[in-house]
Write an enzyme that holds these catalytic residues in place. Sequence first.
Site, short mmCIF file in Angstrom:
data_model
loop_
_atom_site.label_atom_id
_atom_site.label_comp_id
_atom_site.label_asym_id
_atom_site.label_seq_id
_atom_site.Cartn_x
_atom_site.Cartn_y
_atom_site.Cartn_z
CE LYS A 1 33.75 -3.41 15.59
NZ LYS A 1 33.67 -3.67 17.03
C1 E4P Z 1 31.91 -6.34 17.86
O1 E4P Z 1 32.84 -6.12 17.12
C2 E4P Z 1 31.75 -5.79 19.21
O2 E4P Z 1 33.01 -5.40 19.71
C3 E4P Z 1 31.23 -6.77 20.20
O3 E4P Z 1 31.08 -8.06 19.69
C4 E4P Z 1 30.19 -6.27 21.12
O4 E4P Z 1 29.82 -7.28 22.01
P1 E4P Z 1 29.07 -7.04 23.39
O5 E4P Z 1 27.61 -7.05 23.11
O6 E4P Z 1 29.48 -8.21 24.23
O7 E4P Z 1 29.55 -5.72 23.93
#
Ligand code: E4P
Length: 215
Positions: A83
């Site tokens: 990521k």
């Molecule tokens: C994506 O890969 C992120 O980990 C995630 O969906 C973030 O979500 P949140 O807004 O609930 O923290």
Amino acid sequence: MKIFIDTANLDKIREVNSWGILDGVTTNPSLVAKENTDFETLVGEICGIVDGPISAEVMSVTAPEMVAEARKLAAINKNVVIKVPMTEEGLKATKALADEGIRVNMTLVFSAAQALLACKAGARYISPFVGRFDDVGEDGMRLISEIMDILDSYDFETEVIVASIRHPIHVTQAARMGAHIATIPYDVLKKMFNHPLTDIGIKRFQDDWAKVPKK
Ligand code: E4P
């Protein structure tokens, strides 16, 4: 549509994996911080549970540092996807990693323009955050629709991971738009699973079955 779970919690990953519907896992630094294990060990353990893409995020800020960090994470398991945040340095790192055959999930995407740049840089996945976009008065699912329109017009290999999902309607809307993947928190997965009318129906059938004479 592929379903990923958005967590770094091993028990939740094991449980949802046992349902037979899980295609991958996404983690992020905030999710990892909730677990009491060092990052590399945790990623290795997740890879041992789910045989699919497992996203692990780099924390460096410059492209060369991101690439070095990504190589270490990618060495943990063939299923690790890196990521990388949507920044100028992130784009450079994405291009370099894609050229090396390391898959990138470009994260924190909040516009169709960012999505287009990520695709051009060679991101294997992009993660638009629909819930956080809704939180600031924007329309997260409209963003997914715009991104899908762009992808439908070209031959990018990029898959869209609908991220920051808050409720089951986000998931079903994403599926209707043809989004490739939804990464879903455990609580939302449970909400998708449960329906009060299913429970009432099972109870009624059980009660009636008890009245059927048995041999
Ligand atoms: C994506 O890969 C992120 O980990 C995630 O969906 C973030 O979500 P949140 O807004 O609930 O923290």
